[in-house]
Design an enzyme around this catalytic site. Structure first.
Site, PDB file in Angstrom:
ATOM      1  N   ARG A   1       0.840  -1.205   0.000  1.00 51.17           N
ATOM      2  CA  ARG A   1       0.000   0.000   0.000  1.00 51.17           C
ATOM      3  C   ARG A   1       0.869   1.247   0.000  1.00 51.17           C
ATOM      4  NH1 ARG A   1      -4.463   0.040   4.576  1.00 51.17           N
ATOM      5  NH2 ARG A   1      -2.704   0.694   5.864  1.00 51.17           N
TER       6      ARG A   1
ATOM      7  N   GLU B   1     -16.284   6.247   4.082  1.00 51.31           N
ATOM      8  CA  GLU B   1     -15.652   5.734   5.303  1.00 51.31           C
ATOM      9  C   GLU B   1     -15.568   6.854   6.315  1.00 51.31           C
ATOM     10  OE1 GLU B   1     -11.459   4.806   5.093  1.00 51.31           O
ATOM     11  OE2 GLU B   1     -11.221   5.886   3.225  1.00 51.31           O
TER      12      GLU B   1
ATOM     13  N   LYS C   1      -2.608   6.461   1.446  1.00 49.24           N
ATOM     14  CA  LYS C   1      -2.409   6.893   2.835  1.00 49.24           C
ATOM     15  C   LYS C   1      -1.466   8.091   2.852  1.00 49.24           C
ATOM     16  CE  LYS C   1      -2.729   4.442   7.201  1.00 49.24           C
ATOM     17  NZ  LYS C   1      -4.185   4.425   7.415  1.00 49.24           N
TER      18      LYS C   1
END
Ligand SMILES: *Cc1c(COP(=O)(O)O)cnc(C)c1O
Length: 340
Positions: free
Chosen positions: A81, A219, A183
């Site tokens: 990620r 989210e 992220k």
């Protein structure tokens, strides 16, 4: 020798540990990196990270299993990620195998800070990267630092997981075709106002809807949603602007392979949320936080699971995943990385 720390009264704050890993990127290559003692970072006042927020991070935990091993959970997915994140931010990828090794080495060097089994506390691991050289015209940096530090953190829920109350946010988290799926620090900078405002008004978290139509569930600022239908299916929102939570992806496997549940990963309209039996937020920090109520501008959605306990299916998912993490239940191949 374990450090003299009152593990059960630890909060979720930064506590300096002995060693951190640092590798520098310069002239197109990463150096070999090292574990160092100095917790301070020194860089140019004009560093790209300070001016244009070119930074990203990961988060995972190391913990002690029942039989006394120190392990962490699926660090290869954090490595992957971060590689995806770096590509989107025009940052150099820190090779995935080296990422995992850096995590292992940093935890090993701070093994005295890994809380004992049963304490509920863990050693939080924070890999991160930033553009470090001076950049004034808007462009990516040429020099970067990749670092990993660790800090012991207390049990996320003291005295058991109590359902939380959240609100539907008037702010958006991520634009279509934006950076919601990576992220990046920037996603958090712009969520700070929304979360402070939510806390001021008595809500634990914000539920963000899709920015384009405000009809679909995305989210919260730092966790993915899971829902349980009245007939016991796991439903979790799918969108290109949701951060692909490793906890959520693991729970999907646990639901299907361990609990025999049907799993639906699909667009979830806010209108259907009122029909679900249970709701939870999932992420590394808490694994699952149960949601008891959602406030939509004064209209309340109260889940049948109530405000006292985690819903029964959520609890089963939680117990199975944490059982796998703690070594009590056999893990799928490759999920547990042994450190020591
Ligand atoms: C990190 C993060 C999560 C949780 O991901 P995990 O891999 O499960 O810890 C969810 N949403 C956002 C926005 C995040 O940054």
């Amino acid at each position: 020798m374990s450090k003299n720390i009152d593990w059960s009264n630890l909060g979720f704050g930064y506590i300096e540990t002995d060693k951190r890993f640092v590798s520098n990127y310069k002239d197109g290559a990463w150096d070999e990196g090292a574990l160092i003692d100095d917790p301070m970072v020194t860089m140019s006042e004009c560093a790209c990270v300070l001016q244009y927020a070119q930074t990203c991070f990961e988060g995972l935990k190391a913990y002690t299993t029942e039989d006394g091993r120190i392990v962490c959970f699926r660090p290869d997915l954090n490595a992957q990620r971060m590689a995806d994140t770096c590509k989107r931010l025009e940052m150099p990828v820190f090779p995935e195998d080296r990422f995992v090794q850096a995590v292992v080495d940093t935890v090993k060097a701070n093994a005295d800070y890994v809380p004992p089994f049963g304490s509920g506390a863990t050693l939080y691991i924070r890999p991160y990267m930033f553009g470090s050289n001076a950049v004034i015209g808007v462009k990516p940096a040429d020099e970067y630092q990749f670092r990993v530090f660790t800090t012991p953190v207390g049990p996320y829920f003291k005295g058991g997981a109590k359902p939380i109350v959240i609100r539907v946010s008037d702010f958006d988290r991520a634009a279509p075709h934006g950076t919601g799926h990576i992220k990046a620090g920037l996603n958090y900078a712009m969520s700070l106002h929304a979360i402070v405002d939510a806390h001021d008004k008595g809500y634990a978290e914000n539920m963000y809807l899709d920015a384009a139509t405000r009809t679909k569930v995305e989210e919260t600022g730092g966790a993915n949603f899971i829902f349980i239908t009245k007939d016991g299916k796991l439903v979790t929102p799918k969108s290109d602007s949701i951060l692909p939570s490793i906890t959520r992806r693991s729970l999907m496997v646990v639901a299907e392979k361990y609990l025999g549940m049907t799993v639906e990963h699909r667009e979830v309209y806010f209108d259907e949320v009122k029909d679900f039996a249970e709701c939870g937020l999932c992420g590394t920090a808490a694994v699952i936080s149960p949601v008891g109520r959602i406030d939509d501008h004064g209209k309340e959605i109260c889940f049948p699971s109530g405000m006292d306990d985690m819903g029964p299916v959520t609890k089963k998912l939680y117990d199975t995943l944490t059982g796998i993490q703690m070594g009590k239940i056999e893990a799928p191949e490759g999920w547990i990385k042994e450190i020591k």
